[in-house]
Scaffold this active site. Structure first.
Site, short mmCIF file in Angstrom:
data_model
loop_
_atom_site.label_atom_id
_atom_site.label_comp_id
_atom_site.label_asym_id
_atom_site.label_seq_id
_atom_site.Cartn_x
_atom_site.Cartn_y
_atom_site.Cartn_z
N CYS A 33 51.68 11.37 -70.39
CA CYS A 33 51.29 12.68 -69.88
C CYS A 33 51.29 12.66 -68.35
CB CYS A 33 49.92 13.07 -70.39
SG CYS A 33 49.29 14.60 -69.64
N LYS A 60 45.42 14.47 -82.33
CA LYS A 60 44.20 14.38 -81.52
C LYS A 60 42.98 14.21 -82.41
CE LYS A 60 46.39 17.55 -78.31
NZ LYS A 60 46.46 18.95 -77.85
N VAL A 73 44.74 16.22 -71.96
CA VAL A 73 44.33 15.09 -71.14
C VAL A 73 44.79 15.36 -69.71
CG1 VAL A 73 44.35 13.41 -73.01
CG2 VAL A 73 46.45 13.81 -71.74
N GLU A 85 40.81 18.80 -66.65
CA GLU A 85 41.71 19.36 -65.64
C GLU A 85 41.90 18.35 -64.49
OE1 GLU A 85 43.76 21.96 -65.48
OE2 GLU A 85 43.20 22.52 -67.50
N SER A 86 43.12 17.85 -64.37
CA SER A 86 43.39 16.74 -63.45
C SER A 86 43.05 17.06 -62.00
CB SER A 86 44.86 16.31 -63.56
OG SER A 86 45.73 17.37 -63.21
#
Length: 251
Positions: A33, A60, A73, A85-86
């Site tokens: 990802c 998942k 992710v 949320e990155s």
């Protein structure tokens, strides 16, 4: 737990740097990802010790869906705190673990960094997915033009104006670099499936890509081109069933 699990005391990360002891930090991720890759590179660069739990995005577990309202992710667990949320996770890590700061100290430069992080998320990344998902020639050519325009804007209004160094805002990578890089790295997939080429005039962008490939965090957290091409076949043939694929079809 996979490689990178924390033990007591300062530990060495996969990039060879000493990690600050922080056994309460856990990143829930997926190996391919790009959004999770952003956070894993930030953790590695800042030397934050962490445990890593990888899940399959095609299957998942229920416990994960309770943590991640979007079903995406990365997810960060820091003690009892849970974040998703990155971009938000990365700023949180930068504030809580200030060693190796990842945003400029000057308020105006910090605001510019956030503008470019937003550009990556809103103006560049969606075109990567939409270009891959479109099956018709007309749609692909439309997305090719949109992505090319975004890349040229990155070159001329971003890299050439913001920094004289090899990275987006100076001599070392920060949150802007780690936000852009995973999806720029996946241009290899666009090249393979859609014959996309970075315009040759983008000399600063190409130099930046080379500089990023030399950073320890990228080398430690970088999937192979073969892995990316295999994994992204689901986008190339529009068979992906994940949240991102669904969202990009609807957008």
């Amino acid at each position: 737990m996979l490689e990178g699990s924390v033990q007591s005391g300062t530990t060495a990360g996969r990039d060879g740097t000493d990690r600050t002891e922080a056994p309460e930090v856990e990143i829930i991720s997926s190996s391919t990802c790009p959004f999770a890759q952003r956070t894993r590179m930030v953790l590695a660069t800042k030397g934050i010790a962490f445990s890593l739990k990888e899940i399959s995005l095609d299957d998942k577990p229920d416990w994960f869906l309770k943590l991640s309202p979007y079903g995406k992710v990365p997810v960060l667990r820091h003690g009892e705190k849970v974040l998703w949320e990155s971009a938000v996770i990365n700023e949180y890590l930068d504030e809580v673990f200030p060693a190796v700061p990842m945003l400029p100290q000057d308020p105006f430069r910090r605001a510019l960094a956030r503008i470019w992080i937003d550009f990556a998320n809103v103006r560049m990344v969606p075109h990567v997915y939409k270009f891959m998902l479109r099956q018709d020639q007309e749609g692909q050519e439309f997305q090719r033009e949109r992505l090319t325009a975004a890349v040229l804007f990155m070159e001329h209004s971003g890299l050439r104006e913001l920094s004289g160094g090899p990275f987006w805002m100076g001599d070392r990578p920060n949150l802007v670099d780690f936000t852009f890089f995973p999806h720029v790295q996946r241009f290899v997939v666009l090249s393979h499936y859609r014959s996309f080429v970075i315009p040759p005039e983008c000399t600063r962008l190409l130099a930046w890509i080379d500089a990023m490939h030399q950073t320890p965090a990228v080398q430690a957290m970088r999937p192979s081109n073969e892995t990316l091409i295999r994994n992204w076949s689901k986008y190339a043939h529009n068979t992906g069933t994940g949240v991102t694929a669904r969202e990009m079809r609807e957008a």
